[in-house]
Enzyme design. Sequence first.
Site, short mmCIF file in Angstrom:
data_model
loop_
_atom_site.label_atom_id
_atom_site.label_comp_id
_atom_site.label_asym_id
_atom_site.label_seq_id
_atom_site.Cartn_x
_atom_site.Cartn_y
_atom_site.Cartn_z
N HIS A 1 0.81 -1.22 0.00
CA HIS A 1 0.00 0.00 0.00
C HIS A 1 0.84 1.27 0.00
CE1 HIS A 1 0.11 0.91 4.44
NE2 HIS A 1 0.21 -0.39 4.58
N ASP B 1 5.79 1.90 6.81
CA ASP B 1 4.50 1.25 6.61
C ASP B 1 3.72 2.11 5.60
OD1 ASP B 1 2.03 0.05 6.76
OD2 ASP B 1 1.65 0.60 8.84
N GLU C 1 -5.15 1.48 2.35
CA GLU C 1 -5.06 0.29 3.20
C GLU C 1 -5.34 0.64 4.65
OE1 GLU C 1 -3.12 -2.74 5.85
OE2 GLU C 1 -2.74 -0.59 5.71
N GLU C 2 -4.79 1.76 5.09
CA GLU C 2 -4.83 2.11 6.52
C GLU C 2 -6.24 2.42 7.02
OE1 GLU C 2 -2.49 1.63 8.50
OE2 GLU C 2 -0.59 1.77 7.42
N ASP D 1 3.91 -6.17 3.36
CA ASP D 1 3.63 -5.11 4.33
C ASP D 1 4.53 -5.28 5.55
OD1 ASP D 1 2.42 -2.91 5.59
OD2 ASP D 1 0.38 -3.59 5.17
N HIS E 1 3.61 2.62 13.02
CA HIS E 1 2.62 3.70 13.19
C HIS E 1 3.13 4.84 14.08
CE1 HIS E 1 -1.24 1.68 11.51
NE2 HIS E 1 -0.19 1.49 10.74
CO CO Z 1 -0.15 0.43 8.86
ZN ZN Z 2 0.79 -1.32 6.32
#
Ligand code: CO
Ligand code: ZN
Length: 332
Positions: A62, A163, A193-194, A216, A302
Amino acid sequence: MKTVIQQLTEAFGPSGYETEVTDLIKEMVEAYADEVRTDVLGNVIAIKKGSQEGRDVMFAAHTDEIGLVVTFIDDKGFLRFANVGGVSVSTLVGNRVRFAGGAIGVIYQEKGAWKDLTLDKLYIDIGAETKEEAQKMVRLGEFGIFHREFTDLGNRLIAKAMDDRIGCVVLIEALKKIQNPKNTLYFVFTAQEEVGLRGARTAAYGIDPDLGIALDVTLTGDMPEAMRMEVALGKGAAIKVKDSSLVVHPKVKDLLVQLAEENSIPYQMEVLERGGTDAGAIHLTKAGVPSGAISIPTRYVHSPSEMVDIRDVQACVDLVVALAKVDLTGIC
Ligand code: CO
Ligand code: ZN
């Protein structure tokens, strides 16, 4: 490869606003793919054609990153905001945000808020002195991201948005290496995606692949007093067993392990107790798609400072390259 990682991690791309990232990716893959197209949701699909007997394999990484959105501007010009994706409150205080229009601000907390920190006790200071001044710098509903530069520590690299720009890098580097693949490969750089695996869902429906693989990040258990998890930085590509979005098809998991062993690619098994990937959406497409995931071990996921090990990234590239060549008869 580090230059590509820096370019992609420093780009602006909260969910739904990924074009700065996808423009870079399109430029990077153009020379290596047979076809590159962009769909309605903003997924970029780079296709590398295989032989007649081959299968259709969809790889997904992503392009979006977690972010913030302005919900309210007060009389003194301070902003209130909501999260875009899984933002963890404990990583915000004192950090800087960069908005789509270029404004930069610091996030801080109301008095005493640290005792029970929630998003509504945080505000953003963009240096405005009045509401009117602030309104000239940002708009209500404008998206922002962590304002952070890439740092090279040698084997270990730190950046925001590892990420999942690092997953995108794995696909880009693999595409550069693959020549005359057995299988037809769809390298999908997915949107949103998130916020719920949204781009992967429509991309998979359109492609209808025989096999789906997500690239990922995954968590690690190798920091002080970390949760119990075997995955560690520097120990190789992580082959997923399960997460909250997917139980990897046993045949897919076994195939990835076999390929890693045959090609002497360092690998480790990943059981992720919470979290998901695009494979969660792909495997439920139409009548079902056997799916799995190759994960890049990442510390501090994150947060504005996500850390990966370049040797793991290389192992993931090698595993994707191996999968492009393999005969999938009897698997999917
Ligand atoms: Co993420
Ligand atoms: Zn991710």
